[in-house]
Design a protein around this motif. Structure first.
Motif, PDB file in Angstrom:
ATOM      1  N   CYS A  71      -2.261  12.351  -9.824  1.00  0.00           N
ATOM      2  CA  CYS A  71      -1.169  11.501  -9.337  1.00  0.00           C
ATOM      3  C   CYS A  71      -0.684  11.930  -7.958  1.00  0.00           C
ATOM      4  O   CYS A  71      -0.314  11.091  -7.148  1.00  0.00           O
ATOM      5  CB  CYS A  71       0.003  11.528 -10.318  1.00  0.00           C
ATOM      6  SG  CYS A  71      -0.218  10.491 -11.771  1.00  0.00           S
ATOM      7  N   ILE A  86       1.364   4.274  -7.071  1.00  0.00           N
ATOM      8  CA  ILE A  86       1.369   4.090  -8.519  1.00  0.00           C
ATOM      9  C   ILE A  86       1.971   2.716  -8.800  1.00  0.00           C
ATOM     10  O   ILE A  86       3.160   2.484  -8.561  1.00  0.00           O
ATOM     11  CB  ILE A  86       2.181   5.193  -9.209  1.00  0.00           C
ATOM     12  CG1 ILE A  86       1.587   6.568  -8.891  1.00  0.00           C
ATOM     13  CG2 ILE A  86       2.229   4.971 -10.717  1.00  0.00           C
ATOM     14  CD1 ILE A  86       2.425   7.723  -9.383  1.00  0.00           C
ATOM     15  N   ALA A  95       3.584   8.715  -5.042  1.00  0.00           N
ATOM     16  CA  ALA A  95       3.744  10.090  -5.496  1.00  0.00           C
ATOM     17  C   ALA A  95       4.149  10.978  -4.317  1.00  0.00           C
ATOM     18  O   ALA A  95       3.726  10.772  -3.179  1.00  0.00           O
ATOM     19  CB  ALA A  95       2.450  10.599  -6.108  1.00  0.00           C
TER      20      ALA A  95
END
Length: 447
Positions: A71, A86, A95
């Motif tokens: 991530c 995301i 992120a």
């Protein structure tokens, strides 16, 4: 002239009192909400003490089990430097940089600041973090594990990188509103072992429920984006991929067992194959993880499934000959897929990293066609210099109509769950730049 004396039950006085009371309640509620939403900044640190090597190594193993890099690393970017988009139903969240860069990362965060972020979703400055960061799961981590993760990320190379701004509409871009979300859906607390279970099961439960946050992808969510506890592990989604159910709702034809899950979690199981998409990233992160940790995860996950496991043989049946779409799909399958997928699979001495039947794959038997379409569009490729499944990408070769026909054929032949609803619409949404029919190949037998 007589002057009427106001009584306590006179309508004007009563309305004023109601208005005053309502105003007072509103003011007190607002003050109470602000008190809950506000968190003080934690003072910055000038430097972080060097951690012991074994503490850093422990944190590295935990970071792999939590697949933190997947991530916090943008495509083509530096590890842990953030910037990866995301996608959520509410907008795109990027992120953050968690390298120890003092300006754009977390280089001035103390362990207390890091712990608050992990367990409460509040950053060093006192801002609420969006629950795309799974603090709702990380709240269960032990002090030792939080400390080890802190030691590891603070040992990384600092990278100066600022994440792009999130693209959330008003009022969702107002972080204090997350305090209300937390009041509704978040309960802070450490993981509590089950005294009726063995050590391996409890370790697996801790990893799955806290560090690896499996339910974040494999559980259904409500309209506000919170996991529905009553529907845990009944299937969800991640990054536009469908996440299969883990448990009684599983559509996998071969039963999932502790042994097959242990094989799958490190890359490949002969009965179920391997993973692509977000789950493929998870398996990649598991490289180098201790076998005991993987076995513990498998022990816990297997306990979610009915026991004894249902005996469901993979389906492979003839298709109706009077359906033009399925006939076209069969022709495409013969030209593009059959060479590998009719070889009998790796277990029978066929093509390596190929299952015996596509009826073994949840991407074909499940209730959502997106995983199959993603794979047909983008293919599968192992990491450089690594062994693993490989499949060509057809996104630049097949038209959206051809992919629809092929997917419908695979569904009709290898599953008895019935056709996918709105399959053509889903394919076109995922393949907006597919070639036009006139430039397509002749796989479906058309000039």
């Amino acid at each position: 002239m007589a002057i009427r004396q106001l009584r306590n039950d006179d309508p004007p006085l009563r309305l004023r009192r109601i208005g005053f009371a309502a105003g007072a309640v509103l003011v007190l509620s607002s003050l109470g909400f602000l008190a809950v939403a506000w968190h003080p900044a934690i003072p910055p640190v000038e430097s972080v003490p060097r951690a012991a090597p074994e503490h850093v190594r422990a944190g590295e193993r935990l970071a792999k089990l939590g697949y933190c890099a997947s991530c916090h690393t943008a495509e083509g970017g530096q590890p842990y430097a953030g910037g990866r988009p995301i996608a959520t139903p509410f907008g795109t969240i990027h992120a953050t940089n968690i390298t120890p860069d003092p300006g754009t990362g977390i280089g001035r965060w103390s362990l207390d600041a890091f712990t608050r972020a992990m367990r409460q979703g509040i950053d060093r400055d006192g801002r609420h973090l969006y629950p795309a960061f799974p603090y709702t799961h990380y709240t269960g981590l032990t002090d030792d594990d939080v400390g080890a993760l802190y030691a590891y990320v603070m040992s990384r190379r600092p990278v100066e990188a600022t994440a792009p701004a999130n693209t959330l509409p008003f009022p969702l871009n107002l972080r204090p509103l997350i305090a209300g979300w937390n009041l509704l859906f978040f309960r802070e607390g450490r993981f509590a072992p089950d005294p009726g279970r063995d050590e391996a099961w409890n370790r697996g439960a801790y990893l799955a429920e806290a560090l690896s946050h499996c339910g974040a992808c494999h559980s259904q969510r409500n309209f506000l984006g919170a996991e529905v506890t009553a529907r845990a592990y009944t299937g969800g989604e991640a990054d536009g991929w469908w996440s299969p159910a883990l448990g009684a709702k599983s559509t996998a034809a071969p039963p999932w067992t502790e042994a097959s899950l242990a094989r799958y979690l490190v890359g490949w199981d002969p009965q179920h194959g391997g993973a692509a998409g977000p789950m493929g990233t998870v398996l990649k992160a598991h490289a180098g993880v201790q076998g005991s940790e993987i076995k513990a995860l498998a022990r816990y996950t297997a306990s979610l499934f009915p026991m004894p496991a249902p005996d469901r043989a993979p389906l492979d049946r003839p298709i109706p000959e009077d359906d033009p779409s399925l006939t076209r799909g069969a022709t495409i399958y013969a030209g593009a897929c059959a060479t590998c997928h009719e070889s009998g699979g790796w277990a029978a001495g066929g093509v390596p990293y190929t299952v015996t039947s596509l009826g073994q794959r949840s991407s074909v038997t499940g209730p959502d066609p997106r995983n199959l379409i993603h794979v047909l569009r983008d293919g599968i490729a192992p990491e450089q210099d690594s062994a693993g499944p490989i499949m060509p990408a057809y996104g630049d070769t097949l038209t959206a109509g051809q992919v629809t026909d092929l997917a419908a054929y695979l569904r009709a032949r290898f599953s008895d769950a019935g056709p996918w609803l709105k399959l053509d619409e889903t394919v076109r949404a995922l393949m907006p730049r597919a070639p036009e029919p006139r430039s397509a190949t002749k796989l479906e037998g058309r000039p």
